[in-house]
Design a protein around this motif. Structure first.
Motif, PDB file in Angstrom:
ATOM      1  N   HIS A   2       0.838  -1.185   0.000  1.00  0.00           N
ATOM      2  CA  HIS A   2       0.000   0.000   0.000  1.00  0.00           C
ATOM      3  C   HIS A   2       0.888   1.255   0.000  1.00  0.00           C
ATOM      4  N   GLU A   3       0.396   2.306  -0.690  1.00  0.00           N
ATOM      5  CA  GLU A   3       1.196   3.530  -0.838  1.00  0.00           C
ATOM      6  C   GLU A   3       1.625   4.100   0.505  1.00  0.00           C
ATOM      7  N   ALA A   4       0.731   4.071   1.497  1.00  0.00           N
ATOM      8  CA  ALA A   4       1.046   4.661   2.803  1.00  0.00           C
ATOM      9  C   ALA A   4       2.233   3.970   3.459  1.00  0.00           C
ATOM     10  N   LEU A   5       2.452   2.703   3.143  1.00  0.00           N
ATOM     11  CA  LEU A   5       3.546   1.966   3.765  1.00  0.00           C
ATOM     12  C   LEU A   5       4.908   2.417   3.257  1.00  0.00           C
ATOM     13  N   TYR A   6       4.972   2.985   2.054  1.00  0.00           N
ATOM     14  CA  TYR A   6       6.260   3.502   1.580  1.00  0.00           C
ATOM     15  C   TYR A   6       6.681   4.722   2.391  1.00  0.00           C
ATOM     16  N   ALA A   7       5.721   5.588   2.711  1.00  0.00           N
ATOM     17  CA  ALA A   7       6.040   6.733   3.570  1.00  0.00           C
ATOM     18  C   ALA A   7       6.480   6.259   4.941  1.00  0.00           C
ATOM     19  N   GLU A   8       5.810   5.236   5.473  1.00  0.00           N
ATOM     20  CA  GLU A   8       6.202   4.670   6.768  1.00  0.00           C
ATOM     21  C   GLU A   8       7.602   4.088   6.685  1.00  0.00           C
ATOM     22  N   MET A   9       7.871   3.331   5.611  1.00  0.00           N
ATOM     23  CA  MET A   9       9.189   2.721   5.445  1.00  0.00           C
ATOM     24  C   MET A   9      10.278   3.787   5.364  1.00  0.00           C
ATOM     25  N   PHE A  10      10.034   4.822   4.572  1.00  0.00           N
ATOM     26  CA  PHE A  10      11.040   5.871   4.395  1.00  0.00           C
ATOM     27  C   PHE A  10      11.411   6.489   5.735  1.00  0.00           C
ATOM     28  N   GLU A  11      10.428   6.675   6.585  1.00  0.00           N
ATOM     29  CA  GLU A  11      10.667   7.265   7.896  1.00  0.00           C
ATOM     30  C   GLU A  11      11.295   6.268   8.861  1.00  0.00           C
ATOM     31  N   MET A  12      10.744   5.066   8.904  1.00  0.00           N
ATOM     32  CA  MET A  12      11.159   4.091   9.917  1.00  0.00           C
ATOM     33  C   MET A  12      12.554   3.507   9.651  1.00  0.00           C
ATOM     34  N   GLU A  13      12.892   3.255   8.369  1.00  0.00           N
ATOM     35  CA  GLU A  13      14.141   2.542   8.110  1.00  0.00           C
ATOM     36  C   GLU A  13      15.379   3.373   8.420  1.00  0.00           C
ATOM     37  N   GLN A  14      15.216   4.637   8.678  1.00  0.00           N
ATOM     38  CA  GLN A  14      16.356   5.459   9.086  1.00  0.00           C
ATOM     39  C   GLN A  14      16.649   5.339  10.581  1.00  0.00           C
ATOM     40  N   ARG A  15      15.632   4.900  11.365  1.00  0.00           N
ATOM     41  CA  ARG A  15      15.801   4.920  12.822  1.00  0.00           C
ATOM     42  C   ARG A  15      15.397   3.636  13.527  1.00  0.00           C
ATOM     43  N   HIS A  16      14.479   2.881  12.949  1.00  0.00           N
ATOM     44  CA  HIS A  16      13.908   1.729  13.631  1.00  0.00           C
ATOM     45  C   HIS A  16      14.939   0.614  13.785  1.00  0.00           C
ATOM     46  N   TRP A  17      14.942  -0.041  14.930  1.00  0.00           N
ATOM     47  CA  TRP A  17      15.943  -1.056  15.265  1.00  0.00           C
ATOM     48  C   TRP A  17      15.965  -2.213  14.273  1.00  0.00           C
ATOM     49  N   TRP A  18      14.799  -2.634  13.758  1.00  0.00           N
ATOM     50  CA  TRP A  18      14.757  -3.788  12.859  1.00  0.00           C
ATOM     51  C   TRP A  18      15.494  -3.507  11.560  1.00  0.00           C
ATOM     52  N   PHE A  19      15.229  -2.344  10.971  1.00  0.00           N
ATOM     53  CA  PHE A  19      15.911  -1.978   9.737  1.00  0.00           C
ATOM     54  C   PHE A  19      17.411  -1.810   9.973  1.00  0.00           C
ATOM     55  N   ALA A  20      17.761  -1.090  11.037  1.00  0.00           N
ATOM     56  CA  ALA A  20      19.185  -0.832  11.304  1.00  0.00           C
ATOM     57  C   ALA A  20      19.954  -2.123  11.517  1.00  0.00           C
ATOM     58  N   ASP A 205       1.369  -0.973  13.836  1.00  0.00           N
ATOM     59  CA  ASP A 205       2.171  -1.663  14.846  1.00  0.00           C
ATOM     60  C   ASP A 205       3.664  -1.425  14.688  1.00  0.00           C
ATOM     61  N   LEU A 206       4.065  -0.644  13.686  1.00  0.00           N
ATOM     62  CA  LEU A 206       5.479  -0.338  13.504  1.00  0.00           C
ATOM     63  C   LEU A 206       5.727   1.082  13.982  1.00  0.00           C
ATOM     64  N   HIS A 207       6.527   1.206  15.010  1.00  0.00           N
ATOM     65  CA  HIS A 207       6.882   2.521  15.518  1.00  0.00           C
ATOM     66  C   HIS A 207       8.268   2.412  16.141  1.00  0.00           C
ATOM     67  N   VAL A 208       8.920   3.543  16.249  1.00  0.00           N
ATOM     68  CA  VAL A 208      10.241   3.570  16.883  1.00  0.00           C
ATOM     69  C   VAL A 208      10.039   3.641  18.384  1.00  0.00           C
ATOM     70  N   PRO A 209      10.514   2.641  19.126  1.00  0.00           N
ATOM     71  CA  PRO A 209      10.345   2.670  20.583  1.00  0.00           C
ATOM     72  C   PRO A 209      11.253   3.727  21.209  1.00  0.00           C
ATOM     73  N   MET A 211      14.348   5.565  22.878  1.00  0.00           N
ATOM     74  CA  MET A 211      15.718   5.354  22.424  1.00  0.00           C
ATOM     75  C   MET A 211      16.439   4.206  23.138  1.00  0.00           C
ATOM     76  N   PRO A 212      16.396   4.097  24.470  1.00  0.00           N
ATOM     77  CA  PRO A 212      17.125   2.987  25.109  1.00  0.00           C
ATOM     78  C   PRO A 212      16.630   1.625  24.645  1.00  0.00           C
ATOM     79  N   VAL A 213      15.304   1.497  24.455  1.00  0.00           N
ATOM     80  CA  VAL A 213      14.743   0.230  23.989  1.00  0.00           C
ATOM     81  C   VAL A 213      15.131  -0.011  22.540  1.00  0.00           C
ATOM     82  N   ASN A 214      15.066   1.030  21.722  1.00  0.00           N
ATOM     83  CA  ASN A 214      15.436   0.911  20.309  1.00  0.00           C
ATOM     84  C   ASN A 214      16.884   0.448  20.165  1.00  0.00           C
ATOM     85  N   VAL A 215      17.779   1.044  20.948  1.00  0.00           N
ATOM     86  CA  VAL A 215      19.199   0.673  20.896  1.00  0.00           C
ATOM     87  C   VAL A 215      19.390  -0.760  21.387  1.00  0.00           C
ATOM     88  N   MET A 216      18.697  -1.136  22.444  1.00  0.00           N
ATOM     89  CA  MET A 216      18.832  -2.487  22.975  1.00  0.00           C
ATOM     90  C   MET A 216      18.382  -3.536  21.955  1.00  0.00           C
TER      91      MET A 216
END
Length: 245
Positions: A2-20, A205-209, A211-216
């Motif tokens: 879905h188109e909205a998920l590309y905007a989510e991906m663009f934002e999340m993959e720069q910071r979210h622990w799973w992508f990193a 359900d995809l969000h950046v937790p 910072m300490p949790v995201n790093v962990m």
């Protein structure tokens, strides 16, 4: 997707622990399996590259010559905004790239979107030079299917043998096959099943937790890179393979 998920991906993959963490794991696999390159600058095709974060990292941090391919105009627009090269193309149709020309082909969380997954793996292999490698990742276990899989327009999640069969090709030798995201599997699987039980639509359900949790979480997941290629992890949320032409 879905188109909205590309905007989510663009934002999340720069910071979210799973992508990193996934980016770090792919980087380690490249260093471990990449054939010797005469000029030291590997040529890489990232098929189904989405918004282009992986090509960006591999170009900026590793100095590789990377080109992406994606079918979605939205993904290409986000990738162009990021400053990476992306061609429009759809697997397994003939791709706008020369065959037998790449040291690496990446198919990262792509094959599960495609009806013709085996033909798409074959199309990716056709781009490789002799000795080149293909790195693929897919989601594991059909019993973990959720609404988010549907929103991402997945066709399936993979069993180990089902995934392995994709590389049973005359031109490929499978060098590594393993589950990954193993250490976090019990917690994540429980969360997926609970979400399904609650009837969550899976879109938010995809969000950046915090910072300490995201790093962990990033540290735990990415630590598996020291094991992959040295031993096969017995279970996990995803499967990863390295095959050589």
């Amino acid at each position: 997707m879905h188109e909205a998920l590309y905007a989510e991906m663009f934002e999340m993959e720069q910071r979210h622990w799973w992508f990193a963490a996934k980016h770090r794991i792919v980087g380690t696999l490249l260093r471990r399996y990449l054939p010797e390159i005469e000029n030291g600058k590997a040529r890489i095709a990232d098929l189904g590259c989405g918004c282009g974060m992986m090509p960006y990292i591999l170009t900026k941090d590793f100095g590789y010559d990377v080109i992406g391919v994606d079918a979605s105009p939205e993904a290409i627009a986000f990738g162009t905004k990021r400053g990476v090269r992306i061609e429009q193309g759809m697997l397994p149709a003939p791709l706008p790239l020369p065959k037998n020309s790449f040291d690496v082909v990446l198919l990262l969380d792509v094959l599960e979107h495609l009806d013709e997954d085996r033909a798409s793996a074959e199309a990716g292999a056709s781009l490789l030079k002799p000795g080149g490698i293909m790195i693929c990742t897919v989601p594991a276990y059909q019993w973990l299917w959720s609404k988010r899989d549907e929103h991402h327009e997945h066709r399936r999640r993979y069993a180990r043998q089902q995934f392995k069969a994709l590389f049973d090709q005359p031109s490929l030798k499978l060098e590594m096959l393993s589950y990954m995201n193993t250490f976090l599997f019990p917690l994540a699987a429980a969360g997926r099943l609970a979400s399904r039980w609650r009837g969550s639509d899976g879109m938010m359900d995809l969000h950046v937790p915090p910072m300490p949790v995201n790093v962990m979480l990033r540290t735990i997941f990415s630590s598996e890179r020291s094991l992959l290629g040295r031993l096969s992890l017995p279970f996990g949320l995803s499967l990863v393979a390295v095959a050589r032409k």
